[in-house]
Design an enzyme around this catalytic site. Sequence first.
Site, PDB file in Angstrom:
ATOM      1  N   ASN A  31       0.876  -1.183   0.000  1.00  0.00           N
ATOM      2  CA  ASN A  31       0.000   0.000   0.000  1.00  0.00           C
ATOM      3  C   ASN A  31       0.910   1.229   0.000  1.00  0.00           C
ATOM      4  O   ASN A  31       2.106   1.116   0.309  1.00  0.00           O
ATOM      5  CB  ASN A  31      -0.987  -0.047   1.179  1.00  0.00           C
ATOM      6  CG  ASN A  31      -0.317   0.163   2.526  1.00  0.00           C
ATOM      7  OD1 ASN A  31       0.386   1.148   2.744  1.00  0.00           O
ATOM      8  ND2 ASN A  31      -0.527  -0.777   3.447  1.00  0.00           N
ATOM      9  N   ASN A  82      -8.102  -7.690   9.721  1.00  0.00           N
ATOM     10  CA  ASN A  82      -8.177  -8.397   8.442  1.00  0.00           C
ATOM     11  C   ASN A  82      -8.423  -9.900   8.568  1.00  0.00           C
ATOM     12  O   ASN A  82      -8.529 -10.593   7.550  1.00  0.00           O
ATOM     13  CB  ASN A  82      -6.906  -8.146   7.629  1.00  0.00           C
ATOM     14  CG  ASN A  82      -6.744  -6.686   7.256  1.00  0.00           C
ATOM     15  OD1 ASN A  82      -5.796  -6.042   7.661  1.00  0.00           O
ATOM     16  ND2 ASN A  82      -7.698  -6.158   6.525  1.00  0.00           N
ATOM     17  N   ARG A 101       0.460 -11.842   2.517  1.00  0.00           N
ATOM     18  CA  ARG A 101      -0.353 -12.008   3.731  1.00  0.00           C
ATOM     19  C   ARG A 101      -1.180 -13.290   3.746  1.00  0.00           C
ATOM     20  O   ARG A 101      -1.839 -13.579   4.754  1.00  0.00           O
ATOM     21  CB  ARG A 101      -1.267 -10.784   3.936  1.00  0.00           C
ATOM     22  CG  ARG A 101      -0.514  -9.483   4.193  1.00  0.00           C
ATOM     23  CD  ARG A 101      -1.406  -8.387   4.777  1.00  0.00           C
ATOM     24  NE  ARG A 101      -1.904  -8.719   6.111  1.00  0.00           N
ATOM     25  CZ  ARG A 101      -2.794  -7.985   6.776  1.00  0.00           C
ATOM     26  NH1 ARG A 101      -3.278  -6.890   6.231  1.00  0.00           N
ATOM     27  NH2 ARG A 101      -3.205  -8.347   7.971  1.00  0.00           N
ATOM     28  N   ARG A 150      -8.644  -4.305  -2.466  1.00  0.00           N
ATOM     29  CA  ARG A 150      -8.319  -5.591  -1.833  1.00  0.00           C
ATOM     30  C   ARG A 150      -9.441  -6.619  -1.998  1.00  0.00           C
ATOM     31  O   ARG A 150      -9.181  -7.773  -2.304  1.00  0.00           O
ATOM     32  CB  ARG A 150      -8.040  -5.405  -0.330  1.00  0.00           C
ATOM     33  CG  ARG A 150      -6.857  -4.488  -0.022  1.00  0.00           C
ATOM     34  CD  ARG A 150      -5.541  -5.125  -0.431  1.00  0.00           C
ATOM     35  NE  ARG A 150      -4.408  -4.282  -0.151  1.00  0.00           N
ATOM     36  CZ  ARG A 150      -3.697  -4.297   0.972  1.00  0.00           C
ATOM     37  NH1 ARG A 150      -4.014  -5.116   1.935  1.00  0.00           N
ATOM     38  NH2 ARG A 150      -2.661  -3.489   1.122  1.00  0.00           N
ATOM     39  N   HIS A 183      -8.651   0.069   2.414  1.00  0.00           N
ATOM     40  CA  HIS A 183      -9.611  -0.769   3.148  1.00  0.00           C
ATOM     41  C   HIS A 183     -10.717   0.164   3.635  1.00  0.00           C
ATOM     42  O   HIS A 183     -10.424   1.310   4.012  1.00  0.00           O
ATOM     43  CB  HIS A 183      -8.974  -1.394   4.410  1.00  0.00           C
ATOM     44  CG  HIS A 183      -8.140  -2.611   4.183  1.00  0.00           C
ATOM     45  ND1 HIS A 183      -6.931  -2.809   4.813  1.00  0.00           N
ATOM     46  CD2 HIS A 183      -8.347  -3.721   3.431  1.00  0.00           C
ATOM     47  CE1 HIS A 183      -6.428  -3.988   4.452  1.00  0.00           C
ATOM     48  NE2 HIS A 183      -7.270  -4.557   3.605  1.00  0.00           N
ATOM     49  N   ASP A 185     -12.080   0.360   6.415  1.00  0.00           N
ATOM     50  CA  ASP A 185     -11.883   0.863   7.784  1.00  0.00           C
ATOM     51  C   ASP A 185     -10.851   1.985   7.880  1.00  0.00           C
ATOM     52  O   ASP A 185     -10.576   2.499   8.952  1.00  0.00           O
ATOM     53  CB  ASP A 185     -11.583  -0.284   8.767  1.00  0.00           C
ATOM     54  CG  ASP A 185     -10.198  -0.897   8.585  1.00  0.00           C
ATOM     55  OD1 ASP A 185      -9.449  -0.481   7.674  1.00  0.00           O
ATOM     56  OD2 ASP A 185      -9.859  -1.802   9.384  1.00  0.00           O
ATOM     57  N   CYS A 276      -7.243  -1.083  12.795  1.00  0.00           N
ATOM     58  CA  CYS A 276      -6.648  -2.208  12.062  1.00  0.00           C
ATOM     59  C   CYS A 276      -6.063  -3.253  13.008  1.00  0.00           C
ATOM     60  O   CYS A 276      -5.943  -4.419  12.631  1.00  0.00           O
ATOM     61  CB  CYS A 276      -5.499  -1.738  11.174  1.00  0.00           C
ATOM     62  SG  CYS A 276      -5.956  -0.588   9.901  1.00  0.00           S
TER      63      CYS A 276
HETATM   64  N1  ARG Z   1       0.238  -3.461   5.855  1.00  0.00           N
HETATM   65  C1  ARG Z   1      -1.094  -3.961   5.970  1.00  0.00           C
HETATM   66  C2  ARG Z   1      -1.667  -4.205   4.584  1.00  0.00           C
HETATM   67  O1  ARG Z   1      -1.365  -3.467   3.682  1.00  0.00           O
HETATM   68  C3  ARG Z   1      -1.949  -3.004   6.737  1.00  0.00           C
HETATM   69  C4  ARG Z   1      -3.344  -3.505   6.977  1.00  0.00           C
HETATM   70  C5  ARG Z   1      -4.226  -2.509   7.639  1.00  0.00           C
HETATM   71  N2  ARG Z   1      -5.437  -3.108   8.026  1.00  0.00           N
HETATM   72  C6  ARG Z   1      -6.661  -2.542   7.926  1.00  0.00           C
HETATM   73  N3  ARG Z   1      -7.651  -3.177   8.408  1.00  0.00           N
HETATM   74  N4  ARG Z   1      -6.848  -1.402   7.319  1.00  0.00           N
HETATM   75  O2  ARG Z   1      -2.401  -5.139   4.358  1.00  0.00           O
END
Ligand code: ARG
Length: 283
Positions: A31, A82, A101, A150, A183, A185, A276
């Site tokens: 990101n 997540n 991930r 995503r 995302h 959130d 998060c």
């Molecule tokens: N580095 C993680 C990603 O890019 C951060 C996730 C943040 N999570 C969230 N629920 N916004 O996936």
Amino acid sequence: MAATATKVAPKSLARILMCRPTHFRVEYSINPWMNPADKVDKEKAMNQWNNLKATIEKSGAIVDVLEPTGASHLPDMVFTANAAVVRGKKAYLANFHYEERKGERHFYEKWLRSHGFETLGSVDFPFEGAGDALWAGKNQNKLFCGVGPRTDPRALSDLAENLKNENPFKVLGVRLIDPRFYHIDTCFCPLEEGLAIWFPAAFDQVAQHNMKNEIELVPVSEKDAKQFSCNAVVVGKTVILNKGADDTGKMLQKLGYTPEFVDMSEFIKSGGSAKCCTLALPM
Ligand code: ARG
């Protein structure tokens, strides 16, 4: 003789899952916030996480901690939002978009199962858990799902089918268009029934229109949105958010909430803040 007063423990307002940032690092970039050259200060990150946890507990929630044993190759596992989207005892697991991930799913599944949840979730289309799926409305009868960066909109029908229970709910897929807010959130935060804060420009026009039809929305400025002001943990009337979003703090006060600022700077290096790092579980 004075009567002995029976002390009744205050009822907890929420139950929240957090993962200790034992292995938290920024070593890839998925990101726009992530730059592997900008190293995470491990000790500072641990202190910030402990402070977030203590603040959540002080606000009246119970925190469950997932220890990331065996997950040293998964530096983003601290972001438990997540993991899954949960309704009652059913947890619909994430199917991560990025290879980096994907391995987290196994650990979340193990934890959720061993804590009495039925785990579900297809691997046909990407879906990133409560990071992209937020409950709102009366009896949580609306699920706002961010799609685009995503989560694939095609994941939503399976999710709706699998999470079905005696309380019907409506799933609303809304398109995210600003890469910084990848995302839902990061740019939308339901408060109590029927009310939420948001950063409107993160959504396309159709999404903005549809969201306004479902819920009362109070906008935050771009300056505050960049401080992750919508990435807040709501515990009753307390809203826990990253420091610096002062206008959002004032606005929350006007709405009858108490803002609690915490320093999340190390996690923002990975594109995440307070919310998060949490997954809301049913009580
Ligand atoms: N580095 C993680 C990603 O890019 C951060 C996730 C943040 N999570 C969230 N629920 N916004 O996936």
